[in-house]
Design an enzyme around this catalytic site. Structure first.
Site, PDB file in Angstrom:
ATOM      1  N   SER A   1     -10.849  -0.921   3.016  1.00 54.98           N
ATOM      2  CA  SER A   1     -10.109  -1.033   4.279  1.00 54.98           C
ATOM      3  C   SER A   1      -9.736   0.357   4.771  1.00 54.98           C
ATOM      4  O   SER A   1      -9.135   1.129   4.024  1.00 54.98           O
ATOM      5  CB  SER A   1      -8.810  -1.808   4.070  1.00 54.98           C
ATOM      6  OG  SER A   1      -9.073  -3.118   3.645  1.00 54.98           O
TER       7      SER A   1
ATOM      8  N   GLU B   1      -5.401   3.878   5.873  1.00 50.76           N
ATOM      9  CA  GLU B   1      -5.040   3.640   4.479  1.00 50.76           C
ATOM     10  C   GLU B   1      -5.494   4.802   3.583  1.00 50.76           C
ATOM     11  O   GLU B   1      -4.752   5.234   2.709  1.00 50.76           O
ATOM     12  CB  GLU B   1      -5.656   2.315   4.020  1.00 50.76           C
ATOM     13  CG  GLU B   1      -5.132   1.865   2.684  1.00 50.76           C
ATOM     14  CD  GLU B   1      -5.966   0.742   2.096  1.00 50.76           C
ATOM     15  OE1 GLU B   1      -7.062   1.006   1.592  1.00 50.76           O
ATOM     16  OE2 GLU B   1      -5.490  -0.405   2.144  1.00 50.76           O
TER      17      GLU B   1
ATOM     18  N   ARG C   1       0.838  -1.213   0.000  1.00 48.82           N
ATOM     19  CA  ARG C   1       0.000   0.000   0.000  1.00 48.82           C
ATOM     20  C   ARG C   1       0.875   1.267   0.000  1.00 48.82           C
ATOM     21  O   ARG C   1       0.558   2.254   0.662  1.00 48.82           O
ATOM     22  CB  ARG C   1      -0.943   0.036   1.208  1.00 48.82           C
ATOM     23  CG  ARG C   1      -2.009  -1.045   1.220  1.00 48.82           C
ATOM     24  CD  ARG C   1      -2.980  -0.903   0.068  1.00 48.82           C
ATOM     25  NE  ARG C   1      -4.128  -1.788   0.207  1.00 48.82           N
ATOM     26  CZ  ARG C   1      -4.156  -3.064  -0.177  1.00 48.82           C
ATOM     27  NH1 ARG C   1      -3.072  -3.608  -0.731  1.00 48.82           N
ATOM     28  NH2 ARG C   1      -5.240  -3.794  -0.032  1.00 48.82           N
TER      29      ARG C   1
END
Ligand code: EPU
Length: 343
Positions: free
Chosen positions: A239, A335, A166
């Site tokens: 998420s 995130e 990520r």
């Protein structure tokens, strides 16, 4: 104003973020042809760099923003094809899932595990989207971008993108580049990646033993639909937290103290924990504070039940992280990009 960009002032950002929270930009510039970016940026003529918005599926507005920019260009093309390996290019504004379906319709393998991820092609390399055992960076040949520091169009190869979990150079230096297009390496005879929990089982249940990329994508789509709330039905950004990476020693101590804690190897000294599991154990799944909540089906997904403010979702996220820190001694990191407030 020109044929290649249009300026909206002010702009309502609520329809442009999948959380569906209220936010505004003083100005929003839509760029139809990336070649016109220098002129479009000159038209904004501001001191601050615009917030670049793709599908708005990885943003939490916790305040207003001054200037925003969206690339609308969605062209896709085949760059090269040697009969096995096929390089395709898509402009930043192309819808991600639409792009994946386009590659599958041509029986090209590589993107199938990444089906149904909300967002645009331009956003994909920024957080190196990943799901079901594949990260997009593994298939990126190059990212084309406008460098706001040097005011040049540049092409960064996969190594220069510094992809991680990520993470990428675009996330590390967030205001520098505006991604304009991405080139991907696909394959006609790729080996499918089926190791992620549940994927092989879904295919086996359908009697598929030698899955084509489209079969894998259909299985991924079904798993995602069964676990993750659809942003078209309830506001969310997938998420909300990254899975935390801790030292092997810390992971071993956690395993000794908490039976059943999932731990995944990253490399020799590092382990990845499941943020969903940690949050679940703290009792947050399905929790609701007004219209800000945690999805009943997945502890990692924050949801807007209707009229939650971005600041309310941020407040809930902070309380979740504080409880995980208190119980497990593990720091969670968000995130999505948080706009207008600091984590
Ligand atoms: N789990 C719980 N409670 C829950 C959900 C999950 O305890 O409510 C535990 C289970 O032990 C489960 C484990 O967490 O086995 C992992 O769950 P899942 O397979 O759903 O994966 P994840 O780690 O929660 C990651 C990505 C997702 C991606 C899936 C599949 C991150 C932050 N998230 O989720 O990506 O779709 O794996 O690869 O890495 C996103 O980034 O927005 C996203 C949805």
């Amino acid at each position: 104003m020109s044929d290649s960009y249009r300026l909206l002032q002010p702009a309502d950002l609520r329809p442009r973020n999948t959380f569906g929270v209220a936010a505004h930009a003083r100005r929003l510039i839509e760029v139809l042809d990336a070649a016109a970016l220098p002129q479009a940026l000159a038209a904004l003529d501001g001191d601050t760099r615009p917030l670049v918005i793709g599908g708005g599926s990885n943003l939490l507005f916790a305040g207003d923003t001054v200037d925003a920019l969206a690339i609308i260009d969605a062209r896709r093309s085949v760059v090269s094809d040697d009969g096995e390996r096929v390089v395709v290019r898509a402009a930043a504004g192309a819808d991600w899932h639409g792009f994946v379906l386009w590659t599958l319709a041509q029986e090209l393998g590589g993107m199938e595990n990444l089906a149904l991820i909300p967002g645009t092609v331009g956003a994909a390399p920024i957080q190196n989207i990943g799901a079901y055992g594949v990260e997009v960076g593994e298939h990126v040949v190059a990212v084309e971008a406008f460098d706001q520091d040097t005011r040049n169009f540049v092409r960064l190869d996969a190594e220069a993108c510094r992809f991680g979990y990520r993470d990428s150079v675009f996330k590390q230096m967030p205001d520098r580049w505006i991604v304009t297009a991405v080139e991907f390496s696909l394959h006609r005879f790729a080996e499918p990646v089926l190791d992620y929990a549940g994927l092989r089982d879904v295919l086996a249940a359908r009697g598929i033993t030698a899955p084509r990329p489209l079969d894998v994508a259909e299985a991924v789509i079904d798993i995602r639909r069964s676990k993750l709330p659809d942003p078209a039905l309830i506001g969310n950004a997938g998420s909300f937290f990254k899975n935390p990476i801790v030292s092997a020693a810390q992971a071993a101590a956690l395993v000794a103290a908490h039976a059943g804690i999932p731990v995944f190897a990253v490399d020799e000294g590092l382990r990845k924990l499941s943020a969903a599991w940690l949050i679940d154990r703290c009792g947050w799944k399905g929790h609701r504070d007004g219209d800000a909540g945690v999805a009943p089906g997945h502890a990692l997904v924050l949801v807007n039940h209707g009229n939650a403010q971005g600041t309310e979702l941020l407040g809930l996220a902070r309380r979740i992280a504080a409880s995980v820190q208190m119980r497990f001694g593990v720091a969670l990191e968000p995130e999505p990009k948080i706009v207008g407030a600091a984590w």
